[in-house]
Enzyme design. Structure first.
Site: not given
Ligand code: IMP
Length: 192
Positions: A10, A69, A150, A177
């Site tokens: 990302n 994660d 998200g 977060h």
């Molecule tokens: P990742 O581990 O950062 O890829 O996050 C996993 C999933 O959590 C993403 O595909 C989103 O659906 C959700 N997510 C992570 N961070 C955010 C955020 O800041 N806002 C909203 N959804 C999030």
């Protein structure tokens, strides 16, 4: 300058941390080092998934690195969608479908408390460190706002009258977060 790989595909996340760490570390993305394989994340906890991603990159490249994660944990759903946040609505999932499912699961439920949690695993000089950051709030009844990604349109952080998707990126990046966990890792790296 010491190099540190951010084990993510990302580019937005890479830009966010590069901005904050550029004084001490040269942050390299997986793209920068030509690592284009998918990285497995098949554990049941954010911490184990972050560790698996960081160790995969460390083992295959030998470079110091960190991985993150994130999950959305909803109290009334016993912590779901949690590690399954990205694929909550199943094989055909996308953000809209994930949100629809979440609102369906919460329909008629008064307790809307939820939090995002990000876990980071850092492998530096042969040692493994973990950091975590949380943003607490509630799941709204409907989607509001167009910013972010998200679950942002349905997450209203405590102390605010708007969802993450109604905030500017700069505003969200002060309280999210990920911002909190990056901040913790920065404090550690500055003293390392
Ligand atoms: P990742 O581990 O950062 O890829 O996050 C996993 C999933 O959590 C993403 O595909 C989103 O659906 C959700 N997510 C992570 N961070 C955010 C955020 O800041 N806002 C909203 N959804 C999030």
């Amino acid at each position: 300058m010491k190099q540190l790989v951010f084990a993510t595909h990302n580019q937005n996340k890479v830009a966010e941390i590069k901005d904050k760490l550029s004084q001490q570390f040269e942050i390299l993305s997986l793209k920068d080092i030509g690592f284009d394989q998918p990285i497995p994340e098949d554990f049941e906890t954010l911490r184990e998934n972050a560790a698996q991603k960081a160790h995969t990159v460390k083992e295959q490249t030998g470079l110091d690195c960190f991985a993150d994660d994130t999950g959305l944990l909803v109290e009334a759903l016993n912590g779901a969608p949690g590690v399954y946040s990205a694929r909550y609505a199943g094989p055909e999932c996308n953000s809209t479908r994930n949100i629809e499912k979440l609102l369906r699961e919460l329909s008629g439920i008064a307790n809307r408390k939820a939090y995002f949690e990000t876990c980071i695993c850092l492998i530096l000089n042969g040692n493994t460190h973990f950091f975590s950051g949380q943003a607490h709030g509630v799941i709204t009844k409907n989607a509001h706002g167009k910013e972010g990604f998200g679950y942002d349109p349905v997450f209203r952080p405590d102390g605010f009258e708007m969802t993450f998707a109604e905030m500017s990126m700069a505003q969200k990046n002060k309280i999210s977060h990920r911002a909190l966990v990056f901040e913790q890792m920065l404090i550690y790296l500055k003293s390392a």
